[in-house]
Design a protein around this motif. Structure first.
Motif, PDB file in Angstrom:
ATOM      1  N   GLY A 187     -30.215-129.446  91.930  1.00  0.00           N
ATOM      2  CA  GLY A 187     -28.804-129.746  91.718  1.00  0.00           C
ATOM      3  C   GLY A 187     -28.555-131.054  91.002  1.00  0.00           C
ATOM      4  N   ARG A 188     -29.618-131.769  90.635  1.00  0.00           N
ATOM      5  CA  ARG A 188     -29.470-133.017  89.898  1.00  0.00           C
ATOM      6  C   ARG A 188     -29.912-132.832  88.452  1.00  0.00           C
ATOM      7  NH1 ARG A 188     -31.350-138.128  93.720  1.00  0.00           N
ATOM      8  NH2 ARG A 188     -29.754-137.836  95.332  1.00  0.00           N
ATOM      9  N   ARG A 189     -29.178-133.454  87.566  1.00  0.00           N
ATOM     10  CA  ARG A 189     -29.548-133.462  86.155  1.00  0.00           C
ATOM     11  C   ARG A 189     -29.665-134.909  85.694  1.00  0.00           C
ATOM     12  NH1 ARG A 189     -25.245-129.778  83.100  1.00  0.00           N
ATOM     13  NH2 ARG A 189     -23.838-130.406  84.791  1.00  0.00           N
ATOM     14  N   GLY A 190     -30.664-135.181  84.861  1.00  0.00           N
ATOM     15  CA  GLY A 190     -30.865-136.531  84.359  1.00  0.00           C
ATOM     16  C   GLY A 190     -30.785-136.566  82.845  1.00  0.00           C
ATOM     17  N   PHE A 191     -30.277-137.673  82.313  1.00  0.00           N
ATOM     18  CA  PHE A 191     -30.109-137.823  80.874  1.00  0.00           C
ATOM     19  C   PHE A 191     -30.452-139.252  80.480  1.00  0.00           C
ATOM     20  CE2 PHE A 191     -27.148-134.735  82.536  1.00  0.00           C
ATOM     21  CZ  PHE A 191     -27.314-133.650  81.692  1.00  0.00           C
ATOM     22  N   VAL A 192     -31.107-139.382  79.341  1.00  0.00           N
ATOM     23  CA  VAL A 192     -31.368-140.707  78.795  1.00  0.00           C
ATOM     24  C   VAL A 192     -30.040-141.294  78.326  1.00  0.00           C
ATOM     25  CG1 VAL A 192     -32.532-142.008  76.987  1.00  0.00           C
ATOM     26  CG2 VAL A 192     -33.695-140.082  78.094  1.00  0.00           C
ATOM     27  N   GLN A 193     -29.701-142.467  78.828  1.00  0.00           N
ATOM     28  CA  GLN A 193     -28.417-143.083  78.496  1.00  0.00           C
ATOM     29  C   GLN A 193     -28.615-144.586  78.395  1.00  0.00           C
ATOM     30  OE1 GLN A 193     -25.267-141.734  77.797  1.00  0.00           O
ATOM     31  NE2 GLN A 193     -24.925-143.873  77.213  1.00  0.00           N
ATOM     32  N   GLN A 194     -28.637-145.105  77.165  1.00  0.00           N
ATOM     33  CA  GLN A 194     -28.902-146.521  76.966  1.00  0.00           C
ATOM     34  C   GLN A 194     -27.674-147.390  77.196  1.00  0.00           C
ATOM     35  OE1 GLN A 194     -30.471-146.613  72.993  1.00  0.00           O
ATOM     36  NE2 GLN A 194     -32.516-145.963  73.624  1.00  0.00           N
ATOM     37  N   GLN A 195     -26.495-146.913  76.786  1.00  0.00           N
ATOM     38  CA  GLN A 195     -25.294-147.738  76.897  1.00  0.00           C
ATOM     39  C   GLN A 195     -24.694-147.646  78.298  1.00  0.00           C
ATOM     40  OE1 GLN A 195     -23.803-145.606  73.296  1.00  0.00           O
ATOM     41  NE2 GLN A 195     -23.031-147.629  72.727  1.00  0.00           N
ATOM     42  N   PRO A 196     -24.171-148.758  78.818  1.00  0.00           N
ATOM     43  CA  PRO A 196     -23.556-148.728  80.156  1.00  0.00           C
ATOM     44  C   PRO A 196     -22.361-147.784  80.204  1.00  0.00           C
ATOM     45  CG  PRO A 196     -23.961-150.983  79.439  1.00  0.00           C
ATOM     46  CD  PRO A 196     -24.212-150.112  78.249  1.00  0.00           C
ATOM     47  N   LEU A 197     -22.201-147.126  81.351  1.00  0.00           N
ATOM     48  CA  LEU A 197     -21.148-146.130  81.526  1.00  0.00           C
ATOM     49  C   LEU A 197     -20.051-146.663  82.431  1.00  0.00           C
ATOM     50  CD1 LEU A 197     -23.224-142.893  82.151  1.00  0.00           C
ATOM     51  CD2 LEU A 197     -22.311-143.748  80.004  1.00  0.00           C
ATOM     52  N   VAL A 198     -18.861-146.090  82.254  1.00  0.00           N
ATOM     53  CA  VAL A 198     -17.756-146.383  83.146  1.00  0.00           C
ATOM     54  C   VAL A 198     -17.301-145.132  83.880  1.00  0.00           C
ATOM     55  CG1 VAL A 198     -15.412-147.287  83.298  1.00  0.00           C
ATOM     56  CG2 VAL A 198     -17.012-148.270  81.659  1.00  0.00           C
ATOM     57  N   GLN A 199     -17.304-143.980  83.182  1.00  0.00           N
ATOM     58  CA  GLN A 199     -16.871-142.738  83.808  1.00  0.00           C
ATOM     59  C   GLN A 199     -17.767-141.588  83.360  1.00  0.00           C
ATOM     60  OE1 GLN A 199     -12.599-141.943  84.525  1.00  0.00           O
ATOM     61  NE2 GLN A 199     -12.213-143.312  82.795  1.00  0.00           N
ATOM     62  N   VAL A 200     -17.829-140.565  84.205  1.00  0.00           N
ATOM     63  CA  VAL A 200     -18.518-139.311  83.886  1.00  0.00           C
ATOM     64  C   VAL A 200     -17.578-138.172  84.227  1.00  0.00           C
ATOM     65  CG1 VAL A 200     -20.469-137.796  84.430  1.00  0.00           C
ATOM     66  CG2 VAL A 200     -20.818-140.273  84.261  1.00  0.00           C
ATOM     67  N   PHE A 201     -17.535-137.154  83.366  1.00  0.00           N
ATOM     68  CA  PHE A 201     -16.659-136.007  83.550  1.00  0.00           C
ATOM     69  C   PHE A 201     -17.471-134.717  83.533  1.00  0.00           C
ATOM     70  CE2 PHE A 201     -14.093-139.336  81.765  1.00  0.00           C
ATOM     71  CZ  PHE A 201     -12.867-139.219  82.404  1.00  0.00           C
ATOM     72  N   VAL A 305     -31.227-144.274  82.622  1.00  0.00           N
ATOM     73  CA  VAL A 305     -31.119-142.857  82.968  1.00  0.00           C
ATOM     74  C   VAL A 305     -29.812-142.635  83.728  1.00  0.00           C
ATOM     75  CG1 VAL A 305     -32.088-140.978  84.362  1.00  0.00           C
ATOM     76  CG2 VAL A 305     -33.594-142.442  83.013  1.00  0.00           C
ATOM     77  N   LEU A 306     -29.077-141.630  83.302  1.00  0.00           N
ATOM     78  CA  LEU A 306     -27.881-141.168  84.009  1.00  0.00           C
ATOM     79  C   LEU A 306     -28.265-139.981  84.875  1.00  0.00           C
ATOM     80  CD1 LEU A 306     -24.806-140.776  84.543  1.00  0.00           C
ATOM     81  CD2 LEU A 306     -24.755-139.408  82.442  1.00  0.00           C
ATOM     82  N   THR A 307     -27.976-140.058  86.163  1.00  0.00           N
ATOM     83  CA  THR A 307     -28.229-138.959  87.088  1.00  0.00           C
ATOM     84  C   THR A 307     -26.894-138.401  87.568  1.00  0.00           C
ATOM     85  OG1 THR A 307     -30.261-140.042  87.840  1.00  0.00           O
ATOM     86  CG2 THR A 307     -29.397-138.252  89.203  1.00  0.00           C
ATOM     87  N   VAL A 308     -26.734-137.085  87.422  1.00  0.00           N
ATOM     88  CA  VAL A 308     -25.499-136.411  87.825  1.00  0.00           C
ATOM     89  C   VAL A 308     -25.861-135.325  88.818  1.00  0.00           C
ATOM     90  CG1 VAL A 308     -23.441-135.185  87.061  1.00  0.00           C
ATOM     91  CG2 VAL A 308     -24.507-136.876  85.561  1.00  0.00           C
ATOM     92  N   GLN A 309     -25.097-135.247  89.882  1.00  0.00           N
ATOM     93  CA  GLN A 309     -25.392-134.293  90.959  1.00  0.00           C
ATOM     94  C   GLN A 309     -24.162-133.457  91.277  1.00  0.00           C
ATOM     95  OE1 GLN A 309     -27.610-135.467  94.656  1.00  0.00           O
ATOM     96  NE2 GLN A 309     -25.574-135.246  95.564  1.00  0.00           N
ATOM     97  N   GLY A 310     -24.417-132.178  91.598  1.00  0.00           N
ATOM     98  CA  GLY A 310     -23.382-131.323  92.152  1.00  0.00           C
ATOM     99  C   GLY A 310     -22.354-130.819  91.166  1.00  0.00           C
ATOM    100  N   THR A 311     -22.687-130.783  89.887  1.00  0.00           N
ATOM    101  CA  THR A 311     -21.739-130.283  88.890  1.00  0.00           C
ATOM    102  C   THR A 311     -22.187-128.970  88.270  1.00  0.00           C
ATOM    103  OG1 THR A 311     -22.789-131.599  87.152  1.00  0.00           O
ATOM    104  CG2 THR A 311     -20.942-132.603  88.335  1.00  0.00           C
ATOM    105  N   GLY A 312     -23.257-128.376  88.820  1.00  0.00           N
ATOM    106  CA  GLY A 312     -23.723-127.094  88.303  1.00  0.00           C
ATOM    107  C   GLY A 312     -24.106-127.190  86.841  1.00  0.00           C
ATOM    108  N   SER A 313     -23.683-126.200  86.071  1.00  0.00           N
ATOM    109  CA  SER A 313     -23.995-126.172  84.641  1.00  0.00           C
ATOM    110  C   SER A 313     -22.809-126.601  83.784  1.00  0.00           C
ATOM    111  CB  SER A 313     -24.437-124.761  84.237  1.00  0.00           C
ATOM    112  OG  SER A 313     -23.399-123.823  84.521  1.00  0.00           O
ATOM    113  N   GLN A 314     -21.821-127.238  84.399  1.00  0.00           N
ATOM    114  CA  GLN A 314     -20.646-127.646  83.640  1.00  0.00           C
ATOM    115  C   GLN A 314     -21.019-128.625  82.528  1.00  0.00           C
ATOM    116  OE1 GLN A 314     -16.866-128.322  85.989  1.00  0.00           O
ATOM    117  NE2 GLN A 314     -18.362-128.440  87.652  1.00  0.00           N
TER     118      GLN A 314
END
Length: 667
Positions: A187-201, A305-314
């Motif tokens: 249920g977790r997806r990871g992405f290479v993300q160099q720039q700092p984030l403020v929000q994820v959708f 690395v950006l880790t996102v959980q619980g969003t399925g395949s959205q």
């Protein structure tokens, strides 16, 4: 110059285009539309020539920017002098229209301007950036110069739901995906993300930011050794787990500070304003181990690395720390009829020393301030609809005069829960301000904050101080005894609720006030306000020579009125340091506050309730003696149909505000 074939060729091509457009403008009698179109199409290459360095193929001779323009105009006059001179004569009178190409991934058509091209142009008086109804635009940064005004607005009136939208989201591509299951958890997806984030959708919905602890704070105990530069040993976490995390530290009841934890898991990137010490509270973000069972995201700055959980395949998208619309320069600015969604930084960021007008804007989910205006001679903010921001809703810095009217600000400083926001409407750093007829709801800290020479009138401020303490719905203060700015008037406002987070508590008392005059506030008039369900109705703290008259306080948990002078201030004034403020005779140089008319307080044991004015069922079922009816602006909830109730109090002095107070017999 004659040895520069590239410069000559570009100048000649530009002159040919000006000739054609000038002739067309002349054929139309130099009509405004034709001349504006000519300017828009010519301005881009001229601006490019101003800033570019032209070289010959051999790389020897360079054409200076001024020479480039001179060369262009020389070629223009030689090729079509009459038409060109007529066009140039009309040039200063009209600005150019730039039709901004939507963010579709396609190149702009002949009548549209790419955002990248527009960002290279310096806009001047009369220029317009026109937006298409129903179109979406990526973040845009513009520059201006000179006097006059630059306008950003729809090209034509838009139907409901079809306004142009600046959208801060950037898609997360499959190429960024990290292979394999992250942290051994499905249920977790990871992405290479160099720039700092403020929000994820995920789709159009924001994903919550992971934090530790998930709720509340880690509170430091009596053994904590104070430090402003490092985490105390009793952070109760392995330093290796905290390396690179973001620290949010409640170092005062009224202050939340943000710092980055270093690679050693202990040192902070910058010293805190106040040290971490006994009773301070902290929480952390930015590590995948902080994700709980539900949806969430964490961006590890060290691992990138950006880790996102619980969003399925959205489909996922991110917002970086950047403004959605930034306009900086010396021209005035008008932005009207535009929507903003998902900013990482400020949604609207304007810096100008002239007039700034922001009207009829809808701003949703902004990571920074929803609106930030700096340096303006006059800033007019009208009819804004702001929904959830990470920082202030409306923020002014060094503005001569600010006016905020007829706007709705909801959830300022609450986008990610607790944050270091100061106020939903923050006009403290202005020389003068008017804040009237606004509706402010659910503020992390202060609802409306002003400095000197201010009018705060006819506002509805509900549920302030959600995240912090020592706070108020309406607040003002001075920098010290010698700060004698022009007085403030606080007239006919409705305050409904102020109660915050007291889990971090350094002192004994909790201050959640309706109206708060703090630290050397003088000559302020507080008149005709209705204050309901606050700890202190009106609180004057080290404040002198103020007038409080004709206000109504219902349901105060501590004091309807509190006038407090701290012992150090009493000592500085040569006053007795013992006793209550009422026992102290203030020196003539610091006149005492003046009270006119008694504040209405509920007798002990009298119940009251706050009910929506249009909820007839709740109104008839209510068994409280006093009812505060809260409704839409201008609404008048009649007591007819509820014969046991009579109107005790329409809101004094400002009857258009949405409140009535009913006195009822027992049901």
């Amino acid at each position: 110059m004659n040895d520069n074939p590239l410069g000559l060729r570009m100048a000649g091509q530009l002159a040919d285009e000006i000739c054609a457009l000038a002739s067309r403008a002349l054929a139309c009698g130099l009509g405004a539309a034709a001349t504006r179109e000519a300017r828009a199409r010519v301005r881009r290459p001229i601006d490019h020539m101003r800033h570019a360095k032209f070289e010959s193929p051999a790389g020897e001779d360079r054409l200076a920017p001024g020479a480039a323009v001179t060369l262009c105009l020389s070629a223009l006059v030689k090729r079509c002098a009459p038409a060109a001179l007529a066009l140039l004569a009309a040039w200063p009178a009209l600005g150019a229209d730039f039709r901004l190409a939507p963010n579709t991934g396609m190149r702009a058509s002949a009548v549209q301007t790419e955002a990248a091209d527009l960002e290279r142009i310096v806009l001047v008086d009369g220029d317009q950036v026109l937006l298409d109804c129903g179109a979406r635009y990526a973040p845009l940064q513009l520059r201006t110069r000179g006097g006059g005004t630059v306008r950003i607005a729809p090209a034509a009136p838009c139907a409901a739901g079809q306004r142009p939208v600046f959208d801060g989201r950037r898609p997360v591509g499959a190429a960024q995906a990290v292979a394999g299951t992250l942290a051994g958890q499905a249920g977790r997806r990871g992405f290479v993300q160099q720039q700092p984030l403020v929000q994820v959708f995920a789709g159009d919905q924001p994903v919550p930011r992971a934090r530790h602890p998930a709720n509340g704070y880690l509170i430091f105990g009596p053994q904590t050794m104070a430090s402003a530069t490092a985490l105390p040993a009793d952070a109760r976490l392995d330093p290796a787990m905290l390396a690179g995390a973001t620290l949010l530290a409640r170092t005062q009841e009224w202050l939340l500070e943000t710092r980055q934890v270093g690679a050693d898991g202990r040192q902070l990137d910058q010293p805190l304003r106040y040290p971490l010490r006994t009773k301070a509270g902290v929480f952390f973000t930015g590590k995948a181990w902080m994700l709980g069972a539900g949806p969430g995201w964490a961006h590890d700055r060290l691992a990138q690395v950006l880790t996102v959980q619980g969003t399925g395949s959205q489909v996922l998208s991110v917002a970086l720390d950047e403004p959605l619309l930034q306009v900086h320069g010396s021209a005035g600015v008008v932005v009207q009829g535009v929507d903003f969604f998902g900013a990482g930084g400020n949604a609207v960021d304007v810096k100008s020393d002239r007039t700034v007008v922001l009207r009829d804007l809808a701003i949703t989910l902004s990571g920074g301030n929803a609106v930030a205006v700096a340096g303006a001679r006059l800033a007019q903010v009208e009819q804004l609809r702001i929904d959830r921001s990470g920082a202030d809703g409306v923020f002014f810095a060094e503005v001569a005069r600010a006016e905020v009217r007829d706007s709705n600000v909801h959830g300022a400083g609450l986008l990610h829960g607790a944050s270091p926001a100061l106020a939903a409407i923050n006009a403290h750093r202005t020389d003068a301000s008017v804040v009237e007829r606004n509706r402010v709801a659910r503020s992390g800290y202060i609802g409306i904050r002003v400095g000197g020479d201010a009018l705060v009138q006819g506002n509805r401020v509900a549920d302030s101080c959600i995240s912090l303490s020592d706070c108020a719905a309406i607040y003002t203060w001075r920098r010290g005894r010698d700060d004698r700015r022009a007085p403030v008037r606080i007239l006919g406002n409705l305050v409904l609720g102020a109660a915050g987070d007291t889990s971090v508590k350094f002192g004994v008392n909790d201050y959640f006030s309706g109206i708060y005059l703090d630290e050397w506030t003088r000559r302020t008039e507080v008149r005709g306000n209705l204050l309901v369900d606050v700890a202190q109705g009106i609180y004057l703290h080290n404040a002198f020579d103020n007038v409080v008259a004709g206000n109504v306080v219902l349901g105060a948990r501590a004091h309807a009125l509190l006038d407090l002078v701290d012992a150090p201030i009493r000592a500085a004034l040569g006053l007795p340091t013992a006793g209550t403020p009422a026992d102290v005779t203030v020196q003539p140089s610091e006149p005492a506050n003046r009270w006119q008319d008694a504040l209405l307080e509920l007798p002990a044991g009298v119940t009251w309730a706050r009910i929506a004015a249009d909820d007839a069922v709740a109104l008839r079922a209510a068994n409280a003696r006093v009812l505060v009816l809260d409704g839409a602006a201008g609404a008048r909830a009649p007591a007819t149909g509820v014969p046991r109730c009579s109107v005790l109090l329409p809101l004094p002095t400002v009857p258009q505000l949405p409140a009535q107070v009913l006195l009822c017999d027992s049901p």
